[in-house]
Enzyme design. Structure first.
Site, PDB file in Angstrom:
ATOM      1  CG  ASN A   1      -6.257  -2.226  -8.669  1.00  0.00           C
ATOM      2  OD1 ASN A   1      -6.319  -3.439  -8.808  1.00  0.00           O
ATOM      3  ND2 ASN A   1      -5.143  -1.608  -8.322  1.00  0.00           N
TER       4      ASN A   1
ATOM      5  CE  LYS B   1       1.058   1.346   4.769  1.00  0.00           C
ATOM      6  NZ  LYS B   1       1.176   1.508   6.227  1.00  0.00           N
TER       7      LYS B   1
END
Length: 602
Positions: free
Chosen positions: A103, A597
Site C-alpha cells: 500500500n 473509505k
C-alpha cells in the site's frame, strides 16, 4: 485505499485470506489477489479484476491453496498502471521466489524502473509495487535473510509504504511500513498482518501497531526490529471491533445501519466526555487559548471541522479559516493559528502531508479522529477521540456526527475553562448536549416518515441545488456531497443569499432545490424566489417543512432541540435523502464507484 492481509498458521490459509479481503472491500478497490508458496519453493498467485467473491470462488478449486498455510492477499486501488490482472497484487520477482503486497506510492519510480531494467530484471507490470519485489530479489542475492533484505531495500525508498513480503522457499513473511498503516497480531488461527484491524478482528484479541521503520517477522512471538536491532514490540492494543460491527444484521446495507446508529454514537460520545468538558479536557491539551483557528481536512471531515469552528466563532468570537488539506501547501495560514485537523481514519494521505506543512510553520495541532493509533493521532499535539466505532459504508455518516460532537466538546471546554464563557452559561451548554441523542432519533423518525413522499420528485432530475444560510450552509454542503457520492449526479450547494449572484440561472421548472430551512424571513424569501421559477422544493427544518427533522411540536414539548448547536439533526435527513435516492437509482450505497473509505494516496 488498498488493503493488505497476510497470515502464517497451521490450517489452509487461502480461505482466511479471502475472508479477510472481503472485510477490506469497504476501503475501495479495483482488483484483488492472493499468493501462497508452492511445494517447489516458488510463489503461486491468483488474481482477479472482479470482486473478492470471484476470487473466493476460484480459490476454492485452486490446487496450490490446498496445503499452503502461509500466504498474503491484497485489494488494489489503481495508481501506477491501469486496472488489469497483470497490475493486480501480489507481485513477484524474476525468480518467482518473492511475493510482495504494497500500500502507498513510491516517488522515485522512473529511476528505479530504469535501474532495474538495466540490471536485467524483467518487469511485467506498470506498477510501482512490483519494483519492490525485484529490489528485494537483488538484496537477497547478497543476504539470504529476508528481514535484513527488506530493511535494506526500504531504507533506500522514497514515498510511502505498508509492505508484506513472502519468501516461498522458507515460507517466511516479513512486514514493515512507512507513512501507511499496518498492524500485526497473534491468535489461535496464526500470526497476522493487515492494513486494517477489521480484516482480522474475528481471529485476534490483541494487536500491535507498526511505527515507521519497524520490521516484523510474522512468526510466533512477533520478532521486532528497528534499525537492524531487535526491540520489544510496542504495547498491545485490545481489539474492540466485534463480529456484530462487521455484519449487517437485519439492515439492507451498512449505510442504513450506520445512519440508525447515530443517536447511540452521540450518547456514547457525550457520556464519555461530558464530565471532563469543564473539568480538564482543554487543560489536558496544554495549549494556549487560540486567537485564530485553521481547519484542515478533506470532504466530510472538512465539513465537520467547519461546523466546529463556526460554533467556536459564534460562541467565542474566535475567527477561523477552513482549508482543504490538498491545498494547504499553497495557502497562507495565520501565524500562531491553532490547527484543527480532522480525518476519520487518521491515515488520509493529504492530511498527513498537510500535517508536515503545519508543523513546519509552527502551528500546534489538535486532531479529531476515530482512530487513536493512527499516524495523525500519534503526531498531533493533542487528540480528541470521536468514539464512532467502525464505519463500513464509504460515505461517512456517523463519523461526521461524532466529529462534530467531539469538536463541540473541545469548543465548550476551551471556552468554559478559559473563562471566555461565563461558568453558569457553560454548564447550561454542556447540559444541553444530553438532548442531542433524542434530537437525532427524532430526526431519523421524521425523515423515515416523510422522505418517501418527496422521493418521486427527485429521482428524474439530473442535477440538484442545495441551499442554506448561517450554520445551515455547511450542512447544505454536506448534503450535496452525500448526494454526489451516492447517486453519481451533480449537486451544487450555495449560500441562500448568493442565488442572485449567479446560481439562480440553474433554476427552472422542475429543478429540485433542497433547503436547510432555518425558519427565517430571509430564507422564506429565497424559497419563494426559487418556487416562482418552478423549482421543486424539499425543505428540511421544523414543523411545517417537507422533512421536519429539526423539530415537531412533540419534539419541542419534549425539549429535544439544541438551537445553539446549529441544525445538526438536518444531516440525518440529508443522509437519508441521498441514500434513498441512490437505492432508487440502483446504486451500491456502501461502495460508490471510484471512491474509497481510506484515502491513503495523494
Amino acid at each position: 485505499m488498498c488493503g493488505i492481509v497476510a497470515c502464517s498458521g497451521e490450517s489452509p490459509v487461502a480461505p482466511l485470506l479471502v475472508e479477510a479481503l472481503e472485510r477490506l472491500e469497504y476501503r475501495g478497490y479495483d482488483s484483488a489477489g492472493i499468493a501462497v508458496p508452492a511445494v517447489d519453493g516458488h510463489v503461486e498467485a491468483l488474481r482477479s479484476i472482479e470482486r473478492v467473491d470471484d476470487l473466493g470462488r476460484r480459490a476454492a478449486g485452486w490446487a496450490p491453496a490446498v496445503s499452503a498455510t502461509t500466504g498474503l492477499g491484497h485489494t488494489r486501488w489503481a495508481t501506477h498502471g491501469e486496472v488489469s490482472v497483470v497490475n493486480a497484487h501480489p507481485h513477484r520477482d524474476c525468480s518467482g521466489r518473492v511475493a510482495v503486497v504494497h500500500n502507498g506510492v513510491l516517488e522515485d519510480v522512473t529511476e528505479l524502473r530504469r535501474a532495474l531494467t538495466d540490471a536485467g530484471h524483467m518487469i511485467v507490470s506498470h506498477t510501482d509495487s512490483e519494483l519492490i519485489a525485484h529490489l528485494i530479489e537483488e538484496a537477497m542475492s547478497e543476504d539470504t535473510d529476508l528481514a535484513g533484505a527488506v530493511e535494506r531495500v526500504v531504507g533506500g525508498l522514497r514515498g510511502s509504504w505498508a509492505l508484506v513480503v513472502l519468501d516461498a522457499r522458507t515460507d517466511e513473511l516479513v512486514a514493515t511500513c512507512h507513512g501507511s498503516p499496518l498492524v500485526v497480531a497473534e491468535g489461535p488461527e496464526g500470526v497476522f498482518a493487515a492494513s486494517d484491524i477489521g480484516a482480522i478482528a474475528p481471529w485476534v484479541e490483541w494487536y500491535h501497531v507498526l511505527d515507521d521503520g519497524d520490521v516484523v517477522r510474522l512468526r510466533a512471538g512477533l520478532p521486532w526490529h528497528r534499525g537492524g536491532v531487535p526491540v520489544a514490540p510496542p504495547p498491545a492494543v485490545a481489539c474492540s471491533v466485534g463480529v456484530a460491527d462487521l455484519s449487517l444484521g437485519l439492515y439492507p446495507d451498512f449505510m442504513a445501519k450506520e445512519i440508525e446508529q447515530q443517536p447511540d454514537v452521540a450518547e456514547r460520545l457525550i457520556t464519555t466526555w461530558s464530565g471532563s468538558i469543564l473539568h480538564g479536557l482543554w487543560p489536558s491539551f496544554s495549549l494556549p487559548v487560540p486567537r485564530h483557528v485553521t481547519v484542515v481536512g478533506c470532504g466530510t471531515s472538512l465539513n465537520a471541522g467547519r461546523v466546529v469552528a463556526d460554533l467556536l466563532a459564534r460562541l467565542g468570537s474566535i475567527p477561523f479559516a477552513a482549508v482543504e488539506a490538498s491545498e494547504l501547501t499553497s495557502t497562507a495560514t495565520v501565524p500562531g493559528s491553532l490547527a484543527l485537523v480532522l480525518s476519520q481514519s487518521g491515515e488520509t494521505a493529504d492530511v498527513l502531508t498537510a500535517l508536515d506543512v503545519l508543523h513546519g510553520r509552527g502551528h500546534a495541532v489538535v486532531a479529531l479522529t476515530n482512530n487513536p493509533h493512527s499516524a495523525l493521532a500519534r503526531r498531533a499535539e493533542a487528540v480528541m477521540m470521536c468514539h464512532a466505532g467502525p464505519e463500513i459504508g464509504v460515505a461517512a455518516t456517523k463519523t461526521f456526527v461524532a466529529q462534530v460532537l467531539g469538536g463541540t466538546c473541545v469548543v465548550l471546554s476551551l471556552l468554559g475553562c478559559s473563562g471566555a464563557v461565563e461558568q453558569q452559561r457553560a454548564q447550561r451548554l454542556v447540559r444541553d448536549l444530553d438532548r442531542v441523542p433524542d434530537a437525532l432519533a427524532q430526526a431519523i423518525g421524521a425523515s423515515r416518515r416523510t422522505i418517501p413522499q418527496v422521493l418521486e420528485g427527485l429521482t428524474k432530475a439530473s442535477g440538484y441545488v442545495f441551499l442554506g444560510r448561517g450554520p445551515g450552509r455547511i450542512y447544505a454542503d454536506e448534503g450535496a456531497l452525500k448526494l454526489k457520492e451516492l447517486t453519481y449526479r451533480w449537486a451544487e450547494s450555495h449560500a441562500a443569499g448568493e442565488l442572485k449572484h449567479g446560481p439562480l440561472a440553474l433554476v427552472e421548472h422542475g429543478t429540485p432545490v433542497i433547503v436547510v430551512d432555518d425558519g427565517s424571513a430571509r430564507m422564506h424569501a429565497t424559497i419563494a424566489e426559487v418556487s416562482a421559477r418552478g423549482a421543486e422544493i424539499t425543505s428540511i427544518g421544523g414543523h411545517g417543512t417537507s422533512v421536519p427533522a429539526l423539530g415537531s411540536p412533540l419534539a419541542v414539548a419534549l425539549d429535544t432541540t439544541v438551537d445553539w448547536l446549529g441544525p445538526l439533526a438536518s444531516v440525518v435527513a440529508l443522509q437519508i435523502i441521498a441514500r434513498e435516492l441512490a437505492v432508487a437509482l440502483g446504486r451500491d450505497v456502501d461502495k460508490p464507484r471510484n471512491l474509497a473509505k481510506s484515502v491513503t494516496v495523494e
